[in-house]
Write a protein that holds these residues in place. Structure first.
Motif, PDB file in Angstrom:
ATOM      1  N   VAL A 105       0.769  -0.994   0.060  1.00  0.00           N
ATOM      2  CA  VAL A 105      -0.103   0.167   0.356  1.00  0.00           C
ATOM      3  C   VAL A 105       0.893   0.969  -0.122  1.00  0.00           C
ATOM      4  N   ALA A 106       1.631   1.224   0.804  1.00  0.00           N
ATOM      5  CA  ALA A 106       3.164   1.965   0.872  1.00  0.00           C
ATOM      6  C   ALA A 106       3.797   2.591  -0.580  1.00  0.00           C
ATOM      7  N   SER A 107       3.702   1.709  -1.280  1.00  0.00           N
ATOM      8  CA  SER A 107       4.535   1.526  -2.452  1.00  0.00           C
ATOM      9  C   SER A 107       3.568   2.477  -3.506  1.00  0.00           C
ATOM     10  N   ALA A 108       2.174   1.919  -3.529  1.00  0.00           N
ATOM     11  CA  ALA A 108       1.371   2.751  -4.024  1.00  0.00           C
ATOM     12  C   ALA A 108       0.927   4.125  -3.882  1.00  0.00           C
ATOM     13  N   GLY A 109       1.850   4.593  -2.602  1.00  0.00           N
ATOM     14  CA  GLY A 109       1.370   6.304  -3.383  1.00  0.00           C
ATOM     15  C   GLY A 109       0.965   6.750  -1.669  1.00  0.00           C
ATOM     16  N   PHE A 110       0.102   5.693  -1.189  1.00  0.00           N
ATOM     17  CA  PHE A 110      -0.883   5.995   0.078  1.00  0.00           C
ATOM     18  C   PHE A 110      -0.579   6.136   2.025  1.00  0.00           C
ATOM     19  N   ASP A 111      -0.657   6.857   2.403  1.00  0.00           N
ATOM     20  CA  ASP A 111      -0.352   7.316   4.099  1.00  0.00           C
ATOM     21  C   ASP A 111      -0.111   5.971   5.522  1.00  0.00           C
ATOM     22  N   VAL A 112       0.422   5.221   5.425  1.00  0.00           N
ATOM     23  CA  VAL A 112      -0.059   4.024   5.802  1.00  0.00           C
ATOM     24  C   VAL A 112       0.888   4.377   7.272  1.00  0.00           C
ATOM     25  N   THR A 113      -0.381   3.773   8.391  1.00  0.00           N
ATOM     26  CA  THR A 113      -0.008   4.553   9.921  1.00  0.00           C
ATOM     27  C   THR A 113       1.148   2.931   9.833  1.00  0.00           C
ATOM     28  N   PRO A 114       2.407   3.454  10.680  1.00  0.00           N
ATOM     29  CA  PRO A 114       2.827   2.099  11.318  1.00  0.00           C
ATOM     30  C   PRO A 114       1.438   1.091  12.414  1.00  0.00           C
ATOM     31  N   GLN A 115       2.412  -0.416  12.582  1.00  0.00           N
ATOM     32  CA  GLN A 115       1.450  -1.382  12.887  1.00  0.00           C
ATOM     33  C   GLN A 115       1.266  -0.623  14.120  1.00  0.00           C
ATOM     34  N   ILE A 116      -0.524  -0.935  14.892  1.00  0.00           N
ATOM     35  CA  ILE A 116      -0.801  -0.385  16.803  1.00  0.00           C
ATOM     36  C   ILE A 116      -1.779  -1.678  16.968  1.00  0.00           C
ATOM     37  N   ASP A 117      -1.444  -1.832  17.883  1.00  0.00           N
ATOM     38  CA  ASP A 117      -1.264  -2.629  19.134  1.00  0.00           C
ATOM     39  C   ASP A 117      -3.389  -2.500  19.395  1.00  0.00           C
ATOM     40  N   ARG A 118      -4.111  -3.277  18.724  1.00  0.00           N
ATOM     41  CA  ARG A 118      -5.177  -3.092  19.527  1.00  0.00           C
ATOM     42  C   ARG A 118      -5.595  -3.529  20.029  1.00  0.00           C
ATOM     43  N   GLN A 119      -5.232  -4.586  20.951  1.00  0.00           N
ATOM     44  CA  GLN A 119      -4.884  -5.562  21.788  1.00  0.00           C
ATOM     45  C   GLN A 119      -5.653  -7.181  21.462  1.00  0.00           C
ATOM     46  N   TYR A 120      -6.544  -7.127  19.897  1.00  0.00           N
ATOM     47  CA  TYR A 120      -7.459  -8.275  19.898  1.00  0.00           C
ATOM     48  C   TYR A 120      -7.209  -8.686  18.612  1.00  0.00           C
ATOM     49  N   PHE A 121      -5.700  -7.770  17.912  1.00  0.00           N
ATOM     50  CA  PHE A 121      -5.471  -7.623  16.201  1.00  0.00           C
ATOM     51  C   PHE A 121      -4.774  -6.796  16.551  1.00  0.00           C
ATOM     52  N   ASN A 122      -3.901  -6.524  15.656  1.00  0.00           N
ATOM     53  CA  ASN A 122      -2.695  -5.606  15.016  1.00  0.00           C
ATOM     54  C   ASN A 122      -3.264  -4.777  13.960  1.00  0.00           C
ATOM     55  N   ALA A 123      -3.301  -3.395  13.942  1.00  0.00           N
ATOM     56  CA  ALA A 123      -3.938  -2.712  12.867  1.00  0.00           C
ATOM     57  C   ALA A 123      -3.186  -1.753  12.458  1.00  0.00           C
ATOM     58  N   ILE A 124      -3.620  -1.637  10.993  1.00  0.00           N
ATOM     59  CA  ILE A 124      -2.627  -0.790   9.836  1.00  0.00           C
ATOM     60  C   ILE A 124      -3.038   0.009   9.607  1.00  0.00           C
ATOM     61  N   TYR A 125      -3.417   1.450   9.243  1.00  0.00           N
ATOM     62  CA  TYR A 125      -4.941   2.023   8.639  1.00  0.00           C
ATOM     63  C   TYR A 125      -4.321   3.183   6.957  1.00  0.00           C
ATOM     64  N   PHE A 126      -4.993   3.731   6.704  1.00  0.00           N
ATOM     65  CA  PHE A 126      -5.132   4.053   5.639  1.00  0.00           C
ATOM     66  C   PHE A 126      -6.349   5.316   4.827  1.00  0.00           C
ATOM     67  N   ARG A 127      -6.473   5.872   4.070  1.00  0.00           N
ATOM     68  CA  ARG A 127      -7.083   6.593   3.262  1.00  0.00           C
ATOM     69  C   ARG A 127      -7.561   5.949   2.209  1.00  0.00           C
ATOM     70  N   GLU A 128      -8.294   5.298   1.727  1.00  0.00           N
ATOM     71  CA  GLU A 128      -8.208   5.035  -0.146  1.00  0.00           C
ATOM     72  C   GLU A 128      -9.072   5.986  -0.941  1.00  0.00           C
ATOM     73  N   PRO A 129      -8.527   6.179  -2.203  1.00  0.00           N
ATOM     74  CA  PRO A 129      -8.891   7.578  -2.661  1.00  0.00           C
ATOM     75  C   PRO A 129      -9.643   8.184  -2.586  1.00  0.00           C
ATOM     76  N   GLY A 130     -10.689   7.619  -2.219  1.00  0.00           N
ATOM     77  CA  GLY A 130     -12.509   8.266  -2.427  1.00  0.00           C
ATOM     78  C   GLY A 130     -12.213   9.219  -0.853  1.00  0.00           C
ATOM     79  N   GLY A 131     -12.115   8.204   0.300  1.00  0.00           N
ATOM     80  CA  GLY A 131     -11.214   9.367   1.594  1.00  0.00           C
ATOM     81  C   GLY A 131     -12.057   8.203   2.618  1.00  0.00           C
ATOM     82  N   VAL A 132     -12.637   6.774   2.074  1.00  0.00           N
ATOM     83  CA  VAL A 132     -13.081   5.729   3.192  1.00  0.00           C
ATOM     84  C   VAL A 132     -11.458   5.460   4.197  1.00  0.00           C
ATOM     85  N   LEU A 133     -12.228   5.489   5.363  1.00  0.00           N
ATOM     86  CA  LEU A 133     -10.615   4.914   6.593  1.00  0.00           C
ATOM     87  C   LEU A 133     -10.513   3.623   6.287  1.00  0.00           C
TER      88      LEU A 133
END
Length: 305
Positions: free
Chosen positions: A231-259
């Motif tokens: 995703v980062a190589s495609a030019g999206f701004d992606v968060t580092p891995q975040i510990d959500r206790q029950y899973f690990n998560a990364i986040y970014f916004r797709e081109p239309g704006g949806v998280l």
């Protein structure tokens, strides 16, 4: 880079007061409250997780309930709906159940050859039930799909196909708008994403009754990191891995704006309590355990049917 996203991991939405939300999802829809915790970014607010008995990926719908939340409104740049899969042979029974319980619903209508009905949760958000050919003993078999409302379908379609490995399944024009369907191969839950473009003059606004984000599955941490690199190589701004206790998560916004989120399947919801009693006690992440008394004092008590 992995070949395809397996499907939806969870959907997170915003609601008003928590008790009507609990009543609707555990009562009418028969979902299990699999985890009762807090919003990790605002621990004076619940974070409620509903799903099947095991809390399986692809069945999880989560809510941030804010007692004083103003009403939201779906619009372009937001996920506008999620749909549960109704197992083979169960669709008519659902319509009969809703009618006997005096629950209003819209439809049925046909969408890509499948019957769909839409009911509303206590905050007015659409809850879609879609007839499928999957066999299951459960009344609802997790997610069928999510719908993303986009101004321009092409950039998001390119992300889904070129990076996530989805395949276009069909196109429909309905009521002045259009809908593109994408799916990943396999028999996992939640393999379908619909992109919708509508001429309806609606400006989206986050609030009660709207979807906050859509999470896709990664089988483990290594796979998630491979998706992050893609995703980062495609030019999206992606968060580092975040510990959500029950899973690990990364986040970014797709081109239309949806998280978008990509969440790992493990460790799962039984990591801090036995599966048999999941959802009964308030579970807090370690950083908030010292604040338990204060947190419990501000959270309203909840009763599960």
């Amino acid at each position: 880079m992995p070949k395809t996203i397996p499907g939806i991991h969870h959907v997170t939405a915003i609601s008003g007061p928590p008790q009507p939300n609990v009543d609707f999802f555990t009562g009418l829809l028969g979902q299990r409250l699999v985890k009762k915790t807090v919003n990790f970014d605002a621990p004076d607010t619940y974070h409620l997780y509903y799903g099947d008995d095991a809390g399986s990926p692809g069945t999880i719908l989560t809510f941030f309930p804010f007692a004083n939340a103003g009403p939201g409104r779906a619009g372009a740049g937001m996920a506008s709906a999620y749909a549960y899969a109704v197992p083979k042979g169960g669709f008519d029974a659902w319509m009969e159940k809703l009618a006997s319980d005096a629950v209003d619903f819209e439809g049925p209508v046909e969408r890509f050859g499948q019957r769909v009905i839409t009911l509303r949760d206590p905050d007015g958000a659409p809850v879609e039930l879609i007839e499928t050919e999957r066999e299951s003993a459960d009344a609802l078999d997790g997610f069928h799909s999510v719908t993303l409302w986009e101004r321009d379908l092409a950039p998001t379609a390119k992300l889904l196909t070129d990076i996530f490995g989805y395949q276009e399944q069909g196109h429909e024009t309905i009521d002045g708008g259009e809908r593109l369907r994408f799916a990943v191969p396999g028999d996992a839950r939640g393999t379908v994403v619909d992109l919708m473009r509508s001429d309806a003059p609606s400006i989206g606004r986050q609030g009660a009754g709207t979807i906050h984000h859509v999470a896709f599955r990664a089988e483990d941490d290594d796979t998630q990191m491979a998706w992050r690199e893609a995703v980062a190589s495609a030019g999206f701004d992606v968060t580092p891995q975040i510990d959500r206790q029950y899973f690990n998560a990364i986040y970014f916004r797709e081109p239309g704006g949806v998280l978008f989120e990509i969440a790992t399947d493990p460790p799962g919801f039984a990591v801090d309590e036995p599966q048999e009693t999941m959802g009964q006690d308030l579970k807090l992440p370690p950083q908030y355990e010292s604040m338990r008394d204060r947190i419990e004092a501000v959270l309203p008590p909840l009763k599960v049917a």
